[in-house]
Design a protein around this motif. Sequence first.
Motif, short mmCIF file in Angstrom:
data_model
loop_
_atom_site.label_atom_id
_atom_site.label_comp_id
_atom_site.label_asym_id
_atom_site.label_seq_id
_atom_site.Cartn_x
_atom_site.Cartn_y
_atom_site.Cartn_z
N ARG A 124 0.85 -1.19 0.00
CA ARG A 124 0.00 0.00 0.00
C ARG A 124 0.89 1.24 0.00
O ARG A 124 2.05 1.19 0.38
CB ARG A 124 -0.93 -0.02 1.22
CG ARG A 124 -1.89 -1.21 1.15
CD ARG A 124 -2.90 -1.22 2.25
NE ARG A 124 -2.26 -1.50 3.54
CZ ARG A 124 -2.87 -1.36 4.71
NH1 ARG A 124 -4.12 -0.95 4.77
NH2 ARG A 124 -2.24 -1.63 5.83
N ARG A 125 0.30 2.36 -0.43
CA ARG A 125 1.09 3.59 -0.60
C ARG A 125 0.55 4.74 0.24
O ARG A 125 -0.66 4.92 0.35
CB ARG A 125 1.08 4.00 -2.06
CG ARG A 125 1.77 3.01 -2.97
CD ARG A 125 1.76 3.52 -4.40
NE ARG A 125 2.40 2.57 -5.27
CZ ARG A 125 1.74 1.80 -6.12
NH1 ARG A 125 0.43 1.88 -6.23
NH2 ARG A 125 2.40 0.95 -6.88
N TYR A 138 0.91 8.89 0.44
CA TYR A 138 1.39 10.12 -0.18
C TYR A 138 1.74 11.10 0.93
O TYR A 138 0.92 11.38 1.81
CB TYR A 138 0.32 10.71 -1.10
CG TYR A 138 0.77 11.98 -1.79
CD1 TYR A 138 1.56 11.91 -2.94
CD2 TYR A 138 0.44 13.23 -1.30
CE1 TYR A 138 1.99 13.07 -3.58
CE2 TYR A 138 0.86 14.39 -1.94
CZ TYR A 138 1.64 14.29 -3.07
OH TYR A 138 2.07 15.44 -3.70
N GLU A 172 4.42 1.82 1.43
CA GLU A 172 5.50 2.49 0.71
C GLU A 172 5.15 3.97 0.67
O GLU A 172 3.99 4.34 0.44
CB GLU A 172 5.56 1.94 -0.71
CG GLU A 172 6.42 2.70 -1.65
CD GLU A 172 6.24 2.25 -3.10
OE1 GLU A 172 7.00 2.74 -3.93
OE2 GLU A 172 5.34 1.43 -3.39
N CYS A 173 6.13 4.83 0.91
CA CYS A 173 5.89 6.27 0.90
C CYS A 173 6.12 6.85 -0.50
O CYS A 173 7.09 6.51 -1.16
CB CYS A 173 6.79 6.97 1.91
SG CYS A 173 6.37 6.57 3.61
N ILE A 174 5.21 7.73 -0.91
CA ILE A 174 5.36 8.46 -2.15
C ILE A 174 5.73 9.89 -1.77
O ILE A 174 4.94 10.61 -1.17
CB ILE A 174 4.06 8.47 -2.97
CG1 ILE A 174 3.60 7.04 -3.29
CG2 ILE A 174 4.25 9.28 -4.25
CD1 ILE A 174 2.23 6.98 -3.95
N ASP A 232 0.12 10.80 -8.28
CA ASP A 232 0.61 10.10 -7.08
C ASP A 232 -0.49 9.94 -6.04
O ASP A 232 -0.61 8.90 -5.39
CB ASP A 232 1.79 10.86 -6.47
CG ASP A 232 3.08 10.69 -7.26
OD1 ASP A 232 3.17 9.77 -8.11
OD2 ASP A 232 4.02 11.48 -7.01
N ARG A 261 -2.78 7.15 -6.88
CA ARG A 261 -2.21 5.82 -6.61
C ARG A 261 -2.11 5.51 -5.13
O ARG A 261 -1.83 4.38 -4.76
CB ARG A 261 -0.79 5.69 -7.18
CG ARG A 261 -0.57 6.15 -8.52
CD ARG A 261 0.83 5.87 -9.06
NE ARG A 261 1.89 6.65 -8.44
CZ ARG A 261 3.03 6.14 -7.97
NH1 ARG A 261 3.26 4.87 -8.00
NH2 ARG A 261 3.94 6.93 -7.47
N ALA A 262 -2.33 6.52 -4.29
CA ALA A 262 -2.14 6.35 -2.85
C ALA A 262 -3.35 5.69 -2.20
O ALA A 262 -4.49 5.86 -2.63
CB ALA A 262 -1.87 7.70 -2.20
#
Length: 146
Positions: A2-3, A5, A35-37, A74, A77-78
Amino acid sequence: MRRVYLAGPINGLTVSQATAWRNHAALLLEYTDFECIDPLRGKISMHADGDRLMDGYDNLFSDDKSVIARDLYDIDRADVLLLNTRWANSASLGSLVELGYAKCRNIPIVTVIDNEGPWAHSAWVRVLSTFIAESLEDATDIIRTL
């Protein structure tokens, strides 16, 4: 994976102010499935004037329109938006747009608010945020439970 932002003020901050909390958030979430954006990726070397980040962009590959398009992509996608207002010395128009955009996309928003800063009494920020945290550590704890 998972992301998250990493939203927050950039203009008017030093490079270290704008990046330190983002790097810390990434470390706090390092051993999770998040995961960090980072919206600053690829921008620091092109847009730093000494240690002060510049407002606006002058490079063909990082003009204002391109940067905003990438940031909105971005956010799309988060899975969650983390808005940190702690370093802000004024409200950030870009961060407010990101907040509203994420809300319209039904993306959960975890906001860190400094109770004495310029964002502290904003009804817009408090109402649009899914969760309010007092620290980055509290915010990442909330994110881990989503």
